[in-house]
Design an enzyme around this catalytic site. Structure first.
Site, PDB file in Angstrom:
ATOM      1  N   ILE A 177      93.653  94.064  19.072  1.00 27.84           N
ATOM      2  CA  ILE A 177      93.574  93.454  20.251  1.00 27.84           C
ATOM      3  C   ILE A 177      92.252  93.033  20.707  1.00 27.84           C
ATOM      4  O   ILE A 177      91.467  93.973  21.221  1.00 27.84           O
ATOM      5  CB  ILE A 177      94.432  93.993  21.584  1.00 27.84           C
ATOM      6  CG1 ILE A 177      95.898  94.382  21.086  1.00 27.84           C
ATOM      7  CG2 ILE A 177      94.486  93.215  22.666  1.00 27.84           C
ATOM      8  CD1 ILE A 177      96.661  94.913  22.215  1.00 27.84           C
ATOM      9  N   ASP A 178      91.758  91.792  20.473  1.00 29.60           N
ATOM     10  CA  ASP A 178      90.407  91.503  20.956  1.00 29.60           C
ATOM     11  C   ASP A 178      90.454  90.821  22.252  1.00 29.60           C
ATOM     12  O   ASP A 178      91.059  89.908  22.550  1.00 29.60           O
ATOM     13  CB  ASP A 178      89.832  90.548  20.005  1.00 29.60           C
ATOM     14  CG  ASP A 178      88.034  90.117  20.448  1.00 29.60           C
ATOM     15  OD1 ASP A 178      87.574  91.013  20.627  1.00 29.60           O
ATOM     16  OD2 ASP A 178      88.006  88.904  20.993  1.00 29.60           O
ATOM     17  N   THR A 193      90.983  93.453  24.891  1.00 29.03           N
ATOM     18  CA  THR A 193      91.619  94.535  25.465  1.00 29.03           C
ATOM     19  C   THR A 193      91.643  94.675  27.045  1.00 29.03           C
ATOM     20  O   THR A 193      92.504  94.812  27.839  1.00 29.03           O
ATOM     21  CB  THR A 193      91.212  95.831  24.922  1.00 29.03           C
ATOM     22  OG1 THR A 193      91.434  95.817  23.449  1.00 29.03           O
ATOM     23  CG2 THR A 193      92.158  97.288  25.295  1.00 29.03           C
ATOM     24  N   GLU A 208      89.050  98.070  14.335  1.00 28.59           N
ATOM     25  CA  GLU A 208      88.439  98.597  15.455  1.00 28.59           C
ATOM     26  C   GLU A 208      88.981  99.925  16.234  1.00 28.59           C
ATOM     27  O   GLU A 208      87.879 100.817  16.219  1.00 28.59           O
ATOM     28  CB  GLU A 208      88.741  97.906  16.836  1.00 28.59           C
ATOM     29  CG  GLU A 208      87.807  98.126  18.066  1.00 28.59           C
ATOM     30  CD  GLU A 208      87.969  97.320  19.125  1.00 28.59           C
ATOM     31  OE1 GLU A 208      88.959  96.400  19.401  1.00 28.59           O
ATOM     32  OE2 GLU A 208      87.271  97.725  20.116  1.00 28.59           O
ATOM     33  N   ASP A 219      90.533  93.209  14.343  1.00 27.72           N
ATOM     34  CA  ASP A 219      90.578  93.877  15.602  1.00 27.72           C
ATOM     35  C   ASP A 219      92.004  93.585  16.136  1.00 27.72           C
ATOM     36  O   ASP A 219      92.559  92.352  16.083  1.00 27.72           O
ATOM     37  CB  ASP A 219      89.777  92.731  16.410  1.00 27.72           C
ATOM     38  CG  ASP A 219      89.692  93.275  17.798  1.00 27.72           C
ATOM     39  OD1 ASP A 219      90.194  94.513  18.308  1.00 27.72           O
ATOM     40  OD2 ASP A 219      88.690  93.217  18.591  1.00 27.72           O
TER      41      ASP A 219
HETATM   42  C1  LIP Z   1      85.453  92.460  23.512  1.00 24.25           C
HETATM   43  C2  LIP Z   1      85.074  91.088  23.119  1.00 24.25           C
HETATM   44  C3  LIP Z   1      84.371  90.585  24.486  1.00 24.25           C
HETATM   45  C4  LIP Z   1      83.295  91.177  24.643  1.00 24.25           C
HETATM   46  C5  LIP Z   1      83.777  92.866  25.224  1.00 24.25           C
HETATM   47  C6  LIP Z   1      84.451  93.338  23.920  1.00 24.25           C
HETATM   48  P1  LIP Z   1      87.435  94.184  22.626  1.00 24.25           P
HETATM   49  O1  LIP Z   1      86.309  93.038  22.393  1.00 24.25           O
HETATM   50  O2  LIP Z   1      85.984  90.396  22.433  1.00 24.25           O
HETATM   51  O3  LIP Z   1      84.216  89.120  24.577  1.00 24.25           O
HETATM   52  O4  LIP Z   1      82.397  90.652  25.676  1.00 24.25           O
HETATM   53  O5  LIP Z   1      82.659  93.376  25.548  1.00 24.25           O
HETATM   54  O6  LIP Z   1      83.625  93.715  23.013  1.00 24.25           O
HETATM   55  O7  LIP Z   1      86.634  95.573  22.764  1.00 24.25           O
HETATM   56  O8  LIP Z   1      88.318  93.891  23.855  1.00 24.25           O
HETATM   57  O9  LIP Z   1      88.290  94.165  21.403  1.00 24.25           O
END
Ligand code: LIP
Length: 266
Positions: free
Chosen positions: A87-88, A90, A68, A85
């Site tokens: 931190i998914d 964030t 990412e 990713d």
């Molecule tokens: C996030 C996703 C989340 C989605 C957000 C975003 P990030 O990923 O996991 O569920 O709805 O818009 O994409 O950007 O925090 O890695």
């Protein structure tokens, strides 16, 4: 027995998590940049990704990375890559909400081979390898077996500033709300998929994601006996970041409700 590849991925995530937990307890010291409207990156994302890539590179120096925070490489053997990713979720992380996770998938010869999703605050590890099943810590995972939408909890992602198609989402909600026993929004696509694999949610759908949000979750759901496709039902649409997942029956029922709305608007 987890393979050497899986162990490397788990160790990389656990090593990075030590720093994530420290950062999570000191959010006021983090540097935050804006990637786009409503889209943030913190120094923790960048640091975490670096730790993960350094660890994975030690074990697999000739693999590529698709990650990412854009520290991508195209090593000689581009048929094998890690999709990361750091931190998914964030935005959750930034707000002191513990619902976020590290997601790492391994693709061998263009096919998903292994995936791990690790939540540093809950200390929960979900993982799978192709043909070997999916696991939560040491327990085998199975998707929930409910057959009716009326008994199901469905999780989704909601469009917001800078992201998603509000009108399409509202039409999808009009279809889904009267049919299900509950709808959730957690803020981490990776955890949503892991929790469907674990049977904590019955189904999940979201559009406009990136491959690093979902790659590990795809193999974990499939190895947990679930079905995951794009919103038009295809694999291609899934790889474009449009996801619908659940057990075979719930997936089929949800797909029927959402597919046509999605096709009208895309
Ligand atoms: C996030 C996703 C989340 C989605 C957000 C975003 P990030 O990923 O996991 O569920 O709805 O818009 O994409 O950007 O925090 O890695």
């Amino acid at each position: 027995m987890p393979s050497a590849l899986l162990n490397v991925m788990v160790n990389a995530a656990k090593k990075a998590s030590v720093k994530i937990r420290r950062d999570f307890n000191e959010l006021e010291n983090l540097q935050v940049s804006v990637k786009g409207p409503g889209d943030f990156v913190t120094s923790a994302d960048i640091r975490t990704q670096k730790i993960i890539i350094d660890e994975l590179t030690k074990a697999k120096p000739d693999w590529s990375f698709f990650a990412e925070e854009k520290q991508n490489s195209n090593a000689n053997n581009s048929k094998n890559r890690f999709i990361i990713d750091p931190i998914d979720g964030t935005t959750n992380f930034l707000h002191g909400n513990p619902n976020f996770a590290i997601s790492i998938a391994a693709e061998v010869e263009n096919r998903l081979e292994a995936g791990i999703i690790y939540s540093p605050v809950y200390d929960e590890l979900f993982f799978a390898e192709r043909g070997k099943g999916a696991f939560f810590n040491d327990r085998r995972l199975r998707v929930a077996q409910r057959k009716k939408l009326s008994e199901s909890i469905v999780v989704t992602g909601i469009p917001h500033l800078g992201r998603g198609n509000k009108d399409q989402f509202i039409k999808e909600m009009e279809e889904i709300i009267p049919e299900v026993s509950g709808i959730r929004r957690s803020g981490s696509a990776a955890l949503d998929l892991a929790w469907v694999a674990a049977g904590r949610y019955d189904a999940y759908w979201e559009t406009g994601l990136s491959l690093w949000d979902i790659a590990a979750g795809i193999i974990i759901i499939r190895e947990a006996g679930g079905v995951v496709t794009g919103i038009d039902g295809s694999e291609k649409d899934l790889y474009n970041g449009n996801v619908i997942a659940g057990n075979d029956k719930i997936h089929e029922n949800l797909l029927k409700k959402i597919k046509n709305i999605y096709l009208q608007d895309n």
